[in-house]
Design an enzyme around this catalytic site. Structure first.
Site, PDB file in Angstrom:
ATOM      1  N   LYS A  99       4.243   8.976   8.946  1.00 36.97           N
ATOM      2  CA  LYS A  99       3.995   8.385  10.260  1.00 36.97           C
ATOM      3  C   LYS A  99       4.994   8.865  11.333  1.00 36.97           C
ATOM      4  O   LYS A  99       4.885  10.001  11.773  1.00 36.97           O
ATOM      5  CB  LYS A  99       3.906   6.862  10.141  1.00 36.97           C
ATOM      6  CG  LYS A  99       2.755   6.478   9.174  1.00 36.97           C
ATOM      7  CD  LYS A  99       2.271   5.055   9.253  1.00 36.97           C
ATOM      8  CE  LYS A  99       0.966   4.915   8.476  1.00 36.97           C
ATOM      9  NZ  LYS A  99       1.055   4.343   7.160  1.00 36.97           N
ATOM     10  N   ASP A 107       9.239   2.748  -0.197  1.00 41.28           N
ATOM     11  CA  ASP A 107       8.204   3.466   0.543  1.00 41.28           C
ATOM     12  C   ASP A 107       8.332   3.050   2.012  1.00 41.28           C
ATOM     13  O   ASP A 107       7.899   1.970   2.410  1.00 41.28           O
ATOM     14  CB  ASP A 107       6.821   3.131  -0.016  1.00 41.28           C
ATOM     15  CG  ASP A 107       5.709   3.868   0.740  1.00 41.28           C
ATOM     16  OD1 ASP A 107       6.017   4.591   1.711  1.00 41.28           O
ATOM     17  OD2 ASP A 107       4.536   3.705   0.357  1.00 41.28           O
ATOM     18  N   TYR A 139       0.858  -1.194   0.000  1.00 39.16           N
ATOM     19  CA  TYR A 139       0.000   0.000   0.000  1.00 39.16           C
ATOM     20  C   TYR A 139       0.885   1.232   0.000  1.00 39.16           C
ATOM     21  O   TYR A 139       1.891   1.293   0.705  1.00 39.16           O
ATOM     22  CB  TYR A 139      -0.886  -0.001   1.250  1.00 39.16           C
ATOM     23  CG  TYR A 139      -1.728   1.246   1.418  1.00 39.16           C
ATOM     24  CD1 TYR A 139      -2.794   1.513   0.570  1.00 39.16           C
ATOM     25  CD2 TYR A 139      -1.450   2.162   2.435  1.00 39.16           C
ATOM     26  CE1 TYR A 139      -3.572   2.661   0.732  1.00 39.16           C
ATOM     27  CE2 TYR A 139      -2.229   3.308   2.606  1.00 39.16           C
ATOM     28  CZ  TYR A 139      -3.285   3.559   1.748  1.00 39.16           C
ATOM     29  OH  TYR A 139      -4.050   4.683   1.909  1.00 39.16           O
TER      30      TYR A 139
END
Ligand SMILES: *Cc1c(COP(=O)(O)O)cnc(C)c1O
Length: 437
Positions: A272, A244, A149
């Site tokens: 994050k 990523d 994702y």
């Protein structure tokens, strides 16, 4: 529906109200508890490893805002630094020394990037990195992997087409077929698939993007040799390799998965943890590539609130606490303890469960062995998770509300042996109920 023994009335009322304001009552879909039982909890405060809902139930939290809160809730140093900064204003839309400080701190402690740009979310970071890869190489196609994702970027909300078609089909309405067709989707853990694809398409491929620690669809830990292979084949075809690291960055080590595996990608995206609980994302890489970003280069990228002083302060205060050389080994040790205890218990009882883990991430995988591809995940086993999740809510443990989500250990819980042991015991009891009814 599974029966509640705890009172969740206030959350239920607030959720009904929220449905009048927000599609599905939420501002991010998985929060709606669609794949588990009951209404989502409305949380009113967090402290250390606990969160408290609007009915005053307290939970030991393994979700930690989906990963950013490696230091737990309401970390005192971050809070105080943010308050001090806010006294001088929240955003100026100008460069600030706070941005310099965070940029310097990251670059000083990371061997893999020497220029960075801050944005406000992981999605934005990925979107910008993809544009940069395309602008830098002058090629238009990108390769991603099934089971990874990368935020809700158009080009990445794509899954493998059926049959022999290599080009992707979108997984969301609103994404033109022509966009999806610029994305090639391959299975993880499969060198041949990448080789064959690049033999045909290399001249059109700008980049391969991967979560080096795929942690958004279970925890699909990859072989180091496979990640090294991706580095080599990208070099061979002049394709950029993008890691990523929105989840793995500052999580599996200060240098993320790049440092953990010792592999140098061309571009890295962060999110994050980098914002210490406030909205921050970033992308970085070598100067030769990063200087193609505006205003130096022709790849446009901008943000009104990018690198605002409050978010930069939260990020810096968080990251400074992670740089202690004992931090990551200790977190990994405690996460291993938790994962080993659950695996041993499941083995003793004959429950089908493995607990893959890396750094302070773990996943409850209801299979005999850890899996490396999304195709290998047993979708039926999510029924176990649903019962487990519900039972844990009753006893005061909060897991992210989907069996495809990983768990995160926070530092406050890692440092409280009694609380960690208690959470393990409650998880064992919940496993009994999930497997025996
Ligand atoms: C969370 C995540 C994103 C998206 O970040 P947002 O801040 O939610 O936009 C992208 N990539 C990975 C690997 C993520 O874990």
């Amino acid at each position: 529906m599974l029966k509640d023994r705890i009172k969740r009335t206030n959350s239920e009322v607030l959720f009904s109200e929220a449905k009048q304001y927000f599609p599905g009552g939420v501002n991010s879909p998985v929060r709606a508890f669609k794949s588990v039982s009951g209404a989502p909890l409305f949380i009113k405060k967090g402290s250390g490893y606990t969160i408290t809902d609007e009915d005053d139930n307290q939970y030991t939290d393994f979700c930690n805002s989906w990963g950013p809160l490696i230091l737990g809730h309401n970390n005192e140093a971050i809070r105080e630094a943010v308050i001090a900064t806010i006294h001088n204003g929240m955003s100026f839309g100008t460069p600030t020394n706070h941005g310099n400080e965070l940029g310097k701190f990251i670059l000083d402690h990371n061997r893999y990037i020497d220029r960075i740009r801050f944005v406000s979310s992981g999605t934005e970071a990925v979107m910008s990195a993809i544009r940069l890869a395309r602008g830098y190489t002058g090629r238009k196609k990108i390769i991603k992997f099934e089971g990874c994702y990368h935020g809700h970027v158009d080009a990445l909300m794509v899954k493998a087409g059926s049959g022999l078609a290599t080009f992707g089909v979108s997984t969301s309405a609103g994404i033109p077929e022509s966009f999806a067709q610029e994305t090639i989707v391959l299975p993880l853990d499969d060198e041949k698939a990448v080789e064959q694809c690049l033999e045909t398409h290399a001249a059109d491929v700008a980049c391969i993007i991967i979560e080096p620690v795929p942690a958004n669809n279970g925890l699909l830990l990859q072989r180091k040799a496979y990640l090294e292979f991706l580095r080599e084949i990208c070099d061979k075809h002049n394709v950029l390799l993008i890691f990523d690291e929105v989840i793995s960055g500052f999580r599996v080590g200060f240098e993320g998965a790049a440092g953990y595996y010792g592999i140098e990608p061309d571009l890295i995206t962060y999110g994050k943890i980098i914002g210490g609980g406030l909205p921050v994302g970033a992308f970085g890489g070598k100067q030769a590539i990063m200087e193609h970003v505006a205003p130096l280069g022709a790849v446009y990228q901008a943000g009104t609130l990018s690198a605002n002083p409050v978010a930069m302060t939260a990020g810096l205060s968080c990251l400074k606490q992670l740089i202690d050389p004992d931090f990551y080994p200790f977190m990994a040790k405690k996460t291993n303890e938790l994962a080993d205890a659950l695996e041993a218990y499941a083995a003793e009882k004959g429950y089908v469960l493995t607990v893959p883990r890396i750094g302070s991430i773990f996943w409850l995988c209801f299979s005999k062995e850890a899996v490396r591809t999304s195709a290998a995940i047993n979708a039926d086993s999510m029924e176990y998770f649903k019962i487990l999740h519900h039972e844990l809510l009753q006893t005061g443990v909060y897991l992210g509300p989907s069996g495809y989500e990983v768990g995160f250990l926070s530092a406050p819980l890692a440092h409280d042996q009694a609380a960690l042991d208690q959470a393990i015991e409650l998880m064992k009891k919940a496993l009994d109920i999930a497997f025996q009814g």
